[in-house]
Design a protein around this motif. Structure first.
Motif, PDB file in Angstrom:
ATOM      1  N   GLY A  42       0.787  -1.217   0.000  1.00 39.53           N
ATOM      2  CA  GLY A  42       0.000   0.000   0.000  1.00 39.53           C
ATOM      3  C   GLY A  42       0.824   1.273   0.000  1.00 39.53           C
ATOM      4  N   MET A  43       2.152   1.143  -0.141  1.00 37.15           N
ATOM      5  CA  MET A  43       2.996   2.337  -0.154  1.00 37.15           C
ATOM      6  C   MET A  43       2.639   3.263  -1.315  1.00 37.15           C
ATOM      7  SD  MET A  43       5.050   2.094   2.429  1.00 37.15           S
ATOM      8  CE  MET A  43       5.996   0.986   3.486  1.00 37.15           C
ATOM      9  N   GLN A  44       2.098   2.693  -2.408  1.00 35.33           N
ATOM     10  CA  GLN A  44       1.724   3.530  -3.545  1.00 35.33           C
ATOM     11  C   GLN A  44       0.613   4.497  -3.156  1.00 35.33           C
ATOM     12  OE1 GLN A  44       1.376   0.270  -3.229  1.00 35.33           O
ATOM     13  NE2 GLN A  44      -0.303  -0.587  -4.453  1.00 35.33           N
ATOM     14  N   SER A  45      -0.284   4.060  -2.279  1.00 36.88           N
ATOM     15  CA  SER A  45      -1.356   4.941  -1.820  1.00 36.88           C
ATOM     16  C   SER A  45      -0.809   6.068  -0.945  1.00 36.88           C
ATOM     17  CB  SER A  45      -2.406   4.137  -1.047  1.00 36.88           C
ATOM     18  OG  SER A  45      -3.092   3.242  -1.897  1.00 36.88           O
ATOM     19  N   VAL A  46       0.160   5.744  -0.099  1.00 39.24           N
ATOM     20  CA  VAL A  46       0.778   6.765   0.751  1.00 39.24           C
ATOM     21  C   VAL A  46       1.424   7.841  -0.113  1.00 39.24           C
ATOM     22  CG1 VAL A  46       2.570   7.219   2.472  1.00 39.24           C
ATOM     23  CG2 VAL A  46       1.149   5.163   2.659  1.00 39.24           C
ATOM     24  N   GLU A  47       2.169   7.412  -1.132  1.00 37.19           N
ATOM     25  CA  GLU A  47       2.854   8.376  -1.995  1.00 37.19           C
ATOM     26  C   GLU A  47       1.854   9.240  -2.766  1.00 37.19           C
ATOM     27  OE1 GLU A  47       6.117   8.433  -5.655  1.00 37.19           O
ATOM     28  OE2 GLU A  47       6.081   6.759  -4.228  1.00 37.19           O
ATOM     29  N   ARG A  48       0.803   8.616  -3.273  1.00 36.51           N
ATOM     30  CA  ARG A  48      -0.185   9.364  -4.063  1.00 36.51           C
ATOM     31  C   ARG A  48      -0.949  10.354  -3.191  1.00 36.51           C
ATOM     32  NH1 ARG A  48      -5.496   8.855  -4.680  1.00 36.51           N
ATOM     33  NH2 ARG A  48      -5.590   6.834  -3.618  1.00 36.51           N
ATOM     34  N   LEU A  49      -1.302   9.952  -1.984  1.00 34.37           N
ATOM     35  CA  LEU A  49      -2.133  10.800  -1.134  1.00 34.37           C
ATOM     36  C   LEU A  49      -1.358  11.944  -0.490  1.00 34.37           C
ATOM     37  CD1 LEU A  49      -4.208   8.007   0.645  1.00 34.37           C
ATOM     38  CD2 LEU A  49      -5.068   9.643  -1.040  1.00 34.37           C
ATOM     39  N   TYR A  50      -0.085  11.709  -0.149  1.00 34.02           N
ATOM     40  CA  TYR A  50       0.664  12.692   0.624  1.00 34.02           C
ATOM     41  C   TYR A  50       1.891  13.234  -0.097  1.00 34.02           C
ATOM     42  CZ  TYR A  50      -2.183  10.275   4.108  1.00 34.02           C
ATOM     43  OH  TYR A  50      -3.232   9.697   4.781  1.00 34.02           O
ATOM     44  N   ASP A  51       2.110  12.770  -1.322  1.00 34.22           N
ATOM     45  CA  ASP A  51       3.252  13.228  -2.124  1.00 34.22           C
ATOM     46  C   ASP A  51       4.570  13.054  -1.366  1.00 34.22           C
ATOM     47  OD1 ASP A  51       4.467  14.255  -4.417  1.00 34.22           O
ATOM     48  OD2 ASP A  51       4.406  16.319  -3.666  1.00 34.22           O
ATOM     49  N   VAL A  52       4.732  11.876  -0.764  1.00 34.50           N
ATOM     50  CA  VAL A  52       5.970  11.579  -0.049  1.00 34.50           C
ATOM     51  C   VAL A  52       6.308  10.102  -0.245  1.00 34.50           C
ATOM     52  CG1 VAL A  52       4.754  11.045   2.120  1.00 34.50           C
ATOM     53  CG2 VAL A  52       7.158  11.747   2.184  1.00 34.50           C
ATOM     54  N   ASP A  53       7.574   9.817  -0.422  1.00 34.65           N
ATOM     55  CA  ASP A  53       8.062   8.440  -0.529  1.00 34.65           C
ATOM     56  C   ASP A  53       8.624   8.038   0.829  1.00 34.65           C
ATOM     57  OD1 ASP A  53       9.136   5.995  -1.166  1.00 34.65           O
ATOM     58  OD2 ASP A  53      10.658   6.763  -2.553  1.00 34.65           O
TER      59      ASP A  53
END
Length: 332
Positions: A304-315
């Motif tokens: 689910g890291m892809q959702s974190v990056e998309r939602l918060y613009d952070v890797d």
């Protein structure tokens, strides 16, 4: 740091998924990174070393996730000595192999345990993973943070539980991606027998009381070394919302992800689990939470890291790799 990601099969890896993101973060950080499939390992005939046909994972300027993974998958395999690695990240999903490749299902944990005994840092802890693959692992945590539940293969026991508790969810004890997960309104549910039969085809069933608010989805919270994973002040957590009338919020079943403002309730849940997660060697897990109750602990290959990056613009993946590097340095 020399590290390898052990996956089910390199050829079936998907570029958008969390494993690719973690491997790319490691390669970008200057580490020597390898990919291994469960079927690529070999025990040395004479010296007893663990070897593997590995594929190197290097980062090139301008790499996207797609080009990064494609170069790994298209590259030639090289024989490497696993005993010489600093760390191995177990990212294979044993449930995925259980039906079509049963021989492969337990081997990630088996090889991981062998390497741990040889001084390699292995995450998550392979022996704890064997327990955590089953939803029974949640029952080891404090009662206050988990729903009332029953584990059984007796259809009559399931009916009695639902008659007592009411609104419930039944699913396989060993399962993933929302397969054979059913919501039961009450013991008079018309299709209760068919739902129970479908779940019991996969072995034991776990029945949990339905937690109020579940119809609006659940929260996926990533926990790294007992604390919520974060990067640049942003927490790796989001809400998964089911689509239409489907009660399952899994992204793989069509659920969508939306931002989550982590409250004191979620922080208290993580705090109640932190000490045991650390003691069990659970380096990185994904918790599925509704309110103050944990529904599942995703320990084998939390995604689910892809959702974190998309939602918060952070890797957030570099934070995981940095923590792994600190762990390897602490045992040298």
């Amino acid at each position: 740091m020399r590290l390898a990601f052990l996956v089910n099969d390199i050829a079936t890896e998907i570029d958008e998924y969390t494993t690719t993101r973690l491997a790319r973060a490691a390669a970008q950080g200057g580490h020597e990174v390898w990919y291994l499939g469960v079927g690529d390992v070999e025990l040395g005939e004479q010296n007893g070393q663990l070897l593997a046909r590995g594929r190197t994972a290097t980062f090139a300027g301008g790499d996207t996730l797609r080009t990064f993974l494609a170069r790994i998958q298209e590259g030639d395999a090289e024989r490497i000595v696993l005993d010489d690695l600093d760390a191995v990240v177990l990212r294979n999903e044993s449930i995925d192999d259980l039906q079509e490749r049963p021989w492969a299902s337990p081997l990630g944990a088996v090889f991981g345990q062998m390497l741990k005994a040889r001084g390699v840092v292995v995450v998550n802890d392979p022996m704890s993973l064997i327990r955590a693959t089953s939803k029974l692992y949640l029952e080891e945590f404090p009662e206050k943070i988990r729903p009332r539940s029953l584990v059984t293969r007796d259809p009559d026991a399931i009916e009695r539980f639902v008659r007592t508790v009411g609104h419930s969810v039944v699913k396989p004890l060993y399962g993933a991606k929302g397969r054979n997960v059913f919501m039961i309104k009450d013991a008079d549910e018309t299709n209760l027998a068919q739902m129970t039969e479908a779940v019991l085809q996969d072995g034991y069933a776990i029945v949990q009381e339905f937690i109020d608010g579940g119809e609006r989805g659940d929260a996926r919270i990533f926990v790294l070394e007992g604390r919520i994973l974060e990067r640049d002040g942003k927490l790796a957590a989001f809400r998964r919302v089911p689509t239409g009338n489907d009660p399952r919020a899994n992204i793989s079943t069509g659920g969508r992800s939306v931002p989550l403002e982590v409250s004191d309730v979620e922080l208290a849940v993580v705090d109640a689990m932190s000490e045991k997660l650390i003691a069990d060697g659970m380096f990185l897990v994904g918790l599925d939470v509704i309110g103050d109750k944990v529904l599942e602990i995703n320990a084998e290959s939390p995604g689910g890291m892809q959702s974190v990056e998309r939602l918060y613009d952070v890797d957030v993946c570099p934070s995981v790799i940095e923590a792994l590097e600190r762990r390897t340095q602490s045992i040298r």
